[in-house]
Design an enzyme around this catalytic site. Structure first.
Site, PDB file in Angstrom:
ATOM      1  CG  ASP A 141      39.548  64.729  67.116  1.00 35.31           C
ATOM      2  OD1 ASP A 141      39.044  65.494  67.965  1.00 35.31           O
ATOM      3  OD2 ASP A 141      39.819  65.095  65.966  1.00 35.31           O
ATOM      4  CE  LYS A 170      39.741  71.719  67.387  1.00 34.80           C
ATOM      5  NZ  LYS A 170      39.458  70.912  66.186  1.00 34.80           N
ATOM      6  CD  GLN A 214      39.600  71.147  62.362  1.00 33.87           C
ATOM      7  OE1 GLN A 214      40.207  71.133  63.429  1.00 33.87           O
ATOM      8  NE2 GLN A 214      38.287  71.155  62.289  1.00 33.87           N
TER       9      GLN A 214
END
Length: 287
Positions: free
Chosen positions: A123, A54, A98
């Protein structure tokens, strides 16, 4: 007839080139690039790989990445404190924590998602983001389902009026993609481990989206001719080969379009994370 391969890597390259241009055009206007903060707790190797991917994509398109790494034994109070700091940072447009968190923090994962400011939730897991998605605003749409939808749209595969069967009911894929398909006037059926006759539903589907974590779960005998298959499964064979939930070789001659694993849904998830960060940046700067 050969099926259409829904190539996520190729589409990601196209979308990221377009995004890089848009970011460049807005740099002088806003005097800063978009900013994405990635929060990694502990030393899980798979999570480290995902975060590095990412951050690498951020660098490639011109998004400033803020990589925050914390020890595995961090307390939940200190993690909350760091998230609040990112919430108040005007140079950060998106925050990604994460998952999974270390075992002693696993019970707080839902709360951690809610701690992220809803206008930085790139997200797409915050309750506000889910609510907006329900009303058709996908600015903060969950990245994996958003990427699956984009694969269909960019390849001109019809969604309106199609019979869609989703084999997944998670907050990450199943629930948000239901609303994305409904927003595009599909007829949607959600199947899961308690569904009584899964094959009945699978065999009538025009589009199947699956993510159950089982190798060869979707086979040729379970689908109808011409179906479109979106495979979000991530599995490893005994030889360590990455495969999805679809028995690719078996269904290949029967489907009209299919996502490969790897190279299908995975790259699109990262592409949508970058796009969401840019959309958040534009929305925040244009207030």
């Amino acid at each position: 007839m050969e099926p259409l391969i829904l190539d996520g890597r190729k589409l990601k390259e196209k979308l990221m080139a377009d995004l890089k241009q848009k970011i460049s055009e807005n740099l002088s206007k806003f005097n800063r690039p978009p900013g994405l903060a990635t929060v990694l707790v502990g030393n899980d190797k798979a999570s480290q790989v995902y975060v590095n991917m990412k951050n690498k994509t951020c660098d490639a398109v011109g998004i400033r990445s803020f990589k925050k790494i914390f020890p595995e034994n961090i307390s939940i109070e200190k993690l909350y404190m760091h998230i609040e700091s990112l919430n108040s940072d005007p140079t950060v447009d998106g925050i990604l924590v994460q998952m999974p968190l270390p075992k002693h923090l696993r019970q707080y994962e839902s709360k951690v998602m809610e701690m992220i400011a809803s206008d930085k939730d790139v997200d797409g897991f915050h309750p506000n983001s889910i609510g907006l998605n329900t009303f058709g605003d996908e600015t903060y749409g969950s990245c994996t389902p958003k990427g699956m939808i984009r694969l269909l749209e960019e390849n001109n595969i019809p969604i309106d009026g199609q019979e869609v069967v989703i084999v997944n009911r998670t907050n990450v894929i199943g629930k948000p993609i239901v609303m994305m398909f409904l927003n595009r006037s599909a007829t949607v059926t959600v199947c899961h481990s308690h569904t009584r006759d899964l094959d009945f539903h699978l065999k009538r589907a025009d589009i199947i989206a699956v993510g159950v974590g089982k190798i060869n779960f979707i086979t040729k005998d379970r689908i109808k001719e011409g179906v479109v298959l979106l495979d979000a499964g991530i599995n490893r064979t005994e030889d360590g080969i990455l495969v999805g939930d679809v028995d690719y070789d078996s269904v290949y001659s029967k489907c009209s379009a299919i996502t490969p694993v790897p190279g299908g849904v995975g790259p699109m998830t990262i592409a949508m994370l970058m796009e969401n960060t840019f959309l958040s940046y534009m929305r925040r700067e244009n207030k």
